[in-house]
Motif scaffolding. Sequence first.
Motif, PDB file in Angstrom:
ATOM      1  N   TYR A  88     -19.882  23.188  61.551  1.00  0.00           N
ATOM      2  CA  TYR A  88     -19.552  23.547  62.775  1.00  0.00           C
ATOM      3  C   TYR A  88     -19.711  22.500  63.771  1.00  0.00           C
ATOM      4  O   TYR A  88     -19.499  22.643  64.998  1.00  0.00           O
ATOM      5  CB  TYR A  88     -20.490  24.804  63.198  1.00  0.00           C
ATOM      6  CG  TYR A  88     -22.001  24.792  63.230  1.00  0.00           C
ATOM      7  CD1 TYR A  88     -22.549  23.653  63.738  1.00  0.00           C
ATOM      8  CD2 TYR A  88     -22.638  25.400  62.281  1.00  0.00           C
ATOM      9  CE1 TYR A  88     -23.951  23.621  63.817  1.00  0.00           C
ATOM     10  CE2 TYR A  88     -24.140  25.231  61.894  1.00  0.00           C
ATOM     11  CZ  TYR A  88     -24.730  24.278  62.643  1.00  0.00           C
ATOM     12  OH  TYR A  88     -26.150  24.195  62.495  1.00  0.00           O
ATOM     13  N   ARG A  89     -20.019  21.167  63.120  1.00  0.00           N
ATOM     14  CA  ARG A  89     -20.050  20.003  64.052  1.00  0.00           C
ATOM     15  C   ARG A  89     -18.703  19.167  63.952  1.00  0.00           C
ATOM     16  O   ARG A  89     -18.845  18.004  64.434  1.00  0.00           O
ATOM     17  CB  ARG A  89     -21.203  19.200  63.689  1.00  0.00           C
ATOM     18  CG  ARG A  89     -22.435  19.905  64.104  1.00  0.00           C
ATOM     19  CD  ARG A  89     -23.674  19.108  63.613  1.00  0.00           C
ATOM     20  NE  ARG A  89     -24.895  19.758  64.068  1.00  0.00           N
ATOM     21  CZ  ARG A  89     -26.112  19.240  63.751  1.00  0.00           C
ATOM     22  NH1 ARG A  89     -26.247  18.035  63.232  1.00  0.00           N
ATOM     23  NH2 ARG A  89     -27.329  19.997  64.127  1.00  0.00           N
ATOM     24  N   LEU A  90     -17.839  19.589  63.283  1.00  0.00           N
ATOM     25  CA  LEU A  90     -16.545  18.970  62.885  1.00  0.00           C
ATOM     26  C   LEU A  90     -15.615  19.021  64.253  1.00  0.00           C
ATOM     27  O   LEU A  90     -15.928  19.958  65.135  1.00  0.00           O
ATOM     28  CB  LEU A  90     -15.748  19.334  61.827  1.00  0.00           C
ATOM     29  CG  LEU A  90     -16.611  19.225  60.464  1.00  0.00           C
ATOM     30  CD1 LEU A  90     -15.792  19.746  59.101  1.00  0.00           C
ATOM     31  CD2 LEU A  90     -17.248  17.929  60.273  1.00  0.00           C
ATOM     32  N   THR A  91     -14.501  18.382  64.290  1.00  0.00           N
ATOM     33  CA  THR A  91     -13.517  18.404  65.149  1.00  0.00           C
ATOM     34  C   THR A  91     -12.214  19.243  65.034  1.00  0.00           C
ATOM     35  O   THR A  91     -12.287  19.601  63.774  1.00  0.00           O
ATOM     36  CB  THR A  91     -12.825  16.782  65.479  1.00  0.00           C
ATOM     37  OG1 THR A  91     -12.384  16.502  64.321  1.00  0.00           O
ATOM     38  CG2 THR A  91     -14.165  15.948  65.745  1.00  0.00           C
ATOM     39  N   ASP A 110     -17.286  31.769  64.751  1.00  0.00           N
ATOM     40  CA  ASP A 110     -18.321  32.398  66.103  1.00  0.00           C
ATOM     41  C   ASP A 110     -17.420  31.900  67.418  1.00  0.00           C
ATOM     42  O   ASP A 110     -16.762  30.781  67.531  1.00  0.00           O
ATOM     43  CB  ASP A 110     -19.329  31.457  65.742  1.00  0.00           C
ATOM     44  CG  ASP A 110     -20.255  31.998  67.013  1.00  0.00           C
ATOM     45  OD1 ASP A 110     -21.037  32.837  66.851  1.00  0.00           O
ATOM     46  OD2 ASP A 110     -20.336  31.001  67.929  1.00  0.00           O
ATOM     47  N   HIS A 111     -17.570  32.828  68.384  1.00  0.00           N
ATOM     48  CA  HIS A 111     -16.999  32.357  69.544  1.00  0.00           C
ATOM     49  C   HIS A 111     -17.224  31.017  70.299  1.00  0.00           C
ATOM     50  O   HIS A 111     -16.235  30.677  71.033  1.00  0.00           O
ATOM     51  CB  HIS A 111     -17.478  33.424  70.626  1.00  0.00           C
ATOM     52  CG  HIS A 111     -18.855  33.572  70.988  1.00  0.00           C
ATOM     53  ND1 HIS A 111     -19.981  34.050  70.150  1.00  0.00           N
ATOM     54  CD2 HIS A 111     -19.423  32.991  72.138  1.00  0.00           C
ATOM     55  CE1 HIS A 111     -20.864  33.841  70.722  1.00  0.00           C
ATOM     56  NE2 HIS A 111     -20.858  33.121  71.924  1.00  0.00           N
ATOM     57  N   GLU A 112     -18.386  30.523  69.722  1.00  0.00           N
ATOM     58  CA  GLU A 112     -18.563  29.158  70.493  1.00  0.00           C
ATOM     59  C   GLU A 112     -17.627  28.047  69.892  1.00  0.00           C
ATOM     60  O   GLU A 112     -17.650  26.893  70.392  1.00  0.00           O
ATOM     61  CB  GLU A 112     -20.191  28.931  70.157  1.00  0.00           C
ATOM     62  CG  GLU A 112     -20.893  29.472  71.397  1.00  0.00           C
ATOM     63  CD  GLU A 112     -22.348  29.138  71.220  1.00  0.00           C
ATOM     64  OE1 GLU A 112     -22.612  27.909  70.661  1.00  0.00           O
ATOM     65  OE2 GLU A 112     -23.208  29.523  72.060  1.00  0.00           O
ATOM     66  N   TYR A 113     -17.230  28.286  68.732  1.00  0.00           N
ATOM     67  CA  TYR A 113     -16.367  27.352  67.874  1.00  0.00           C
ATOM     68  C   TYR A 113     -15.009  27.592  67.751  1.00  0.00           C
ATOM     69  O   TYR A 113     -14.168  26.830  67.360  1.00  0.00           O
ATOM     70  CB  TYR A 113     -17.177  26.948  66.542  1.00  0.00           C
ATOM     71  CG  TYR A 113     -18.649  26.638  66.702  1.00  0.00           C
ATOM     72  CD1 TYR A 113     -19.071  25.399  67.018  1.00  0.00           C
ATOM     73  CD2 TYR A 113     -19.435  27.729  66.660  1.00  0.00           C
ATOM     74  CE1 TYR A 113     -20.449  25.094  67.062  1.00  0.00           C
ATOM     75  CE2 TYR A 113     -20.994  27.331  66.581  1.00  0.00           C
ATOM     76  CZ  TYR A 113     -21.446  26.039  67.073  1.00  0.00           C
ATOM     77  OH  TYR A 113     -22.502  25.895  67.309  1.00  0.00           O
ATOM     78  N   THR A 210     -33.218  27.231  59.298  1.00  0.00           N
ATOM     79  CA  THR A 210     -32.980  25.863  60.089  1.00  0.00           C
ATOM     80  C   THR A 210     -32.042  25.210  59.351  1.00  0.00           C
ATOM     81  O   THR A 210     -31.419  23.986  59.765  1.00  0.00           O
ATOM     82  CB  THR A 210     -34.673  25.151  60.222  1.00  0.00           C
ATOM     83  OG1 THR A 210     -34.870  24.999  58.795  1.00  0.00           O
ATOM     84  CG2 THR A 210     -35.558  25.921  60.964  1.00  0.00           C
ATOM     85  N   LEU A 211     -31.841  25.309  58.214  1.00  0.00           N
ATOM     86  CA  LEU A 211     -31.095  24.529  57.386  1.00  0.00           C
ATOM     87  C   LEU A 211     -29.587  25.435  57.607  1.00  0.00           C
ATOM     88  O   LEU A 211     -29.347  26.596  57.424  1.00  0.00           O
ATOM     89  CB  LEU A 211     -31.256  24.543  55.805  1.00  0.00           C
ATOM     90  CG  LEU A 211     -30.072  23.902  54.900  1.00  0.00           C
ATOM     91  CD1 LEU A 211     -30.250  22.583  54.889  1.00  0.00           C
ATOM     92  CD2 LEU A 211     -30.652  24.445  53.469  1.00  0.00           C
ATOM     93  N   PRO A 212     -28.392  24.485  57.912  1.00  0.00           N
ATOM     94  CA  PRO A 212     -27.144  25.328  58.055  1.00  0.00           C
ATOM     95  C   PRO A 212     -26.781  25.980  56.911  1.00  0.00           C
ATOM     96  O   PRO A 212     -26.761  25.534  55.793  1.00  0.00           O
ATOM     97  CB  PRO A 212     -26.290  24.166  58.632  1.00  0.00           C
ATOM     98  CG  PRO A 212     -26.840  22.957  58.943  1.00  0.00           C
ATOM     99  CD  PRO A 212     -28.461  22.844  58.045  1.00  0.00           C
ATOM    100  N   MET A 213     -26.302  27.172  56.971  1.00  0.00           N
ATOM    101  CA  MET A 213     -25.833  27.967  55.992  1.00  0.00           C
ATOM    102  C   MET A 213     -24.441  27.326  55.301  1.00  0.00           C
ATOM    103  O   MET A 213     -24.348  27.702  54.124  1.00  0.00           O
ATOM    104  CB  MET A 213     -25.325  29.325  56.484  1.00  0.00           C
ATOM    105  CG  MET A 213     -26.696  30.288  56.805  1.00  0.00           C
ATOM    106  SD  MET A 213     -26.117  31.932  57.326  1.00  0.00           S
ATOM    107  CE  MET A 213     -27.314  32.563  58.011  1.00  0.00           C
ATOM    108  N   PHE A 214     -23.907  26.677  56.078  1.00  0.00           N
ATOM    109  CA  PHE A 214     -22.481  26.277  55.517  1.00  0.00           C
ATOM    110  C   PHE A 214     -22.825  25.079  54.648  1.00  0.00           C
ATOM    111  O   PHE A 214     -21.877  24.604  53.677  1.00  0.00           O
ATOM    112  CB  PHE A 214     -21.632  25.615  56.669  1.00  0.00           C
ATOM    113  CG  PHE A 214     -22.004  24.313  57.177  1.00  0.00           C
ATOM    114  CD1 PHE A 214     -22.082  22.988  56.763  1.00  0.00           C
ATOM    115  CD2 PHE A 214     -22.510  24.266  58.457  1.00  0.00           C
ATOM    116  CE1 PHE A 214     -22.477  21.851  57.370  1.00  0.00           C
ATOM    117  CE2 PHE A 214     -23.358  23.103  59.261  1.00  0.00           C
ATOM    118  CZ  PHE A 214     -23.063  21.885  58.545  1.00  0.00           C
TER     119      PHE A 214
END
Length: 536
Positions: A88-91, A110-113, A210-214
């Motif tokens: 979720y931190r990609l461009t 997700d709506h934020e991304y 706390t670990l990204p599920m992705f």
Amino acid sequence: MHKPLLVTDFLDRARRHYADETAVVATTGERYTYDEFGERADRFSAFLQSVGVEEGDRVAVLDPNTHYQLEAAYGTMQVGAVHTPLNYRLTADDYAYILADAGVTAIYADHEYAHRVEEIRDEVPTETFVTNDADAVDGDWRSFDDELDAAGTGYDRPEMSEDDVVTINYTSGTTGDPKGVCRTHRAETLHSYLVTAHQDISDDDVYLWTLPMFHVNGWGHIYSITGNGATHVCTRGVDAESVFDAIQTEDVSYLCAAPTVLNMLMNYYDDHDGDVRTAGTNPVRAATAGAAPPESTLRTVEGEFGWTLMHVYGATETGPLITTSHSPRHLAGKSDDERFELMKRQGIGYLGTEVRVVDEDGADVPRDGSTIGEIVVRGNQVMDRYWNKPEATEEAFSERREGYYHMGDLATWDEDGFVAIQDRKKDIIISGGENISTIELEDVLYDHPEIAKAAVIPAPSEQWGETPKAVVVPTADATIDPDDVKAFVADRVANFKRITRVEFVDQLPETATGKVQKYELREREWEDEESMVGQG
């Protein structure tokens, strides 16, 4: 008897034996039992089939650690489609590349991304777009919950093989374009069994996300926690206060914590003069990966937090986990200094996992704790292949030793087989013909009380070809200058390993999982040079 190893068995088992137990604590406050979680996954399966998703199609998920990601993952896998989680931190450009490369048919975001996907939706083959808040997203997006309500619970689960690819995890892309790591039902299932055994997971665990599920399916915890009938506590990002609060309110027993998360927790603890409740009634254990934890971290987390810290190691291509330093018999009877020295190492191989350290010719280096070679591995949790990259796959399994995945990490190993990483192959500094481990120097830097984060890279040198440079994030109240840093290191290492240059920065470039992107630092350092390799 041969029973196929399928990841769908994990949720099936939890529904069978833990139907009324809490499966998921959602970020929005809802609590779902395994019966309810399973029904929502069934409804997503039915929805996917209603829009034409077929066995083998790729379905992407772009989500922080919410219940929607768990439901979408199992809903996808139950129809034989390929779960493709996205960082979720990609461009937007990154998503355009991945969605096209994987040929993704449908995506939940997700709506934020979702807006980043909306920017490039005309460039990708994806046909179905779903979000958890359609009103908050521009464009034609379906509502996850509305579609679940309309779909019903009926779907056709195809006959699946344990050798079918069930997930594609894209590498973090620290160098070049990310590669799609193809993992089968069999690999995921066996990796989950190993995580369960080595991380002591049981049905009464309360796991904090706390670990990204992705990230490699959250190190397999989307399977392990589910299959054991334990509880998932979801998050929408991580901050120290919320972590400590969740540990209290949900009585968390287990979490994973990247080095950046551990630093954040320790800083919060220090800022509050240790007046922080670090555990509920359950004892807490934490798994950490990436760079070896400095001794100061071990002393704080174990000595002051009272947690059990397990250092594990691996890569996206290997499941990810292949080694652990959590070995009570090896640690027993040792002094704190000896114990911490072992705990900082990447450790010994997981069950059924063959980890070796080899030289340029593929032969084992001596198990003397000092001779450096590359880590190679064979195990049932290792990837099947890279998606659409046969040449890269061949190279990864055959460069030094045929049939082993090559980790790209330079390490030593001792008589007990404990592996200790010295550097990435591309990160080793060759100064005047001498090999210098950047990890060794970083470990020294982390012992300095006024250094919050540090990375060591090679810098060009006319005299030596390359020379060690430290890029340092000082603590908020630091008073140190470059000479102080150089002197601190010089007192603790051999002369040829001394830091010769120091740069202070506000932050280091990092991946979503806390790995420092040294290539960015190297590129900047060497931008005026003809080559990024010195002639030392």
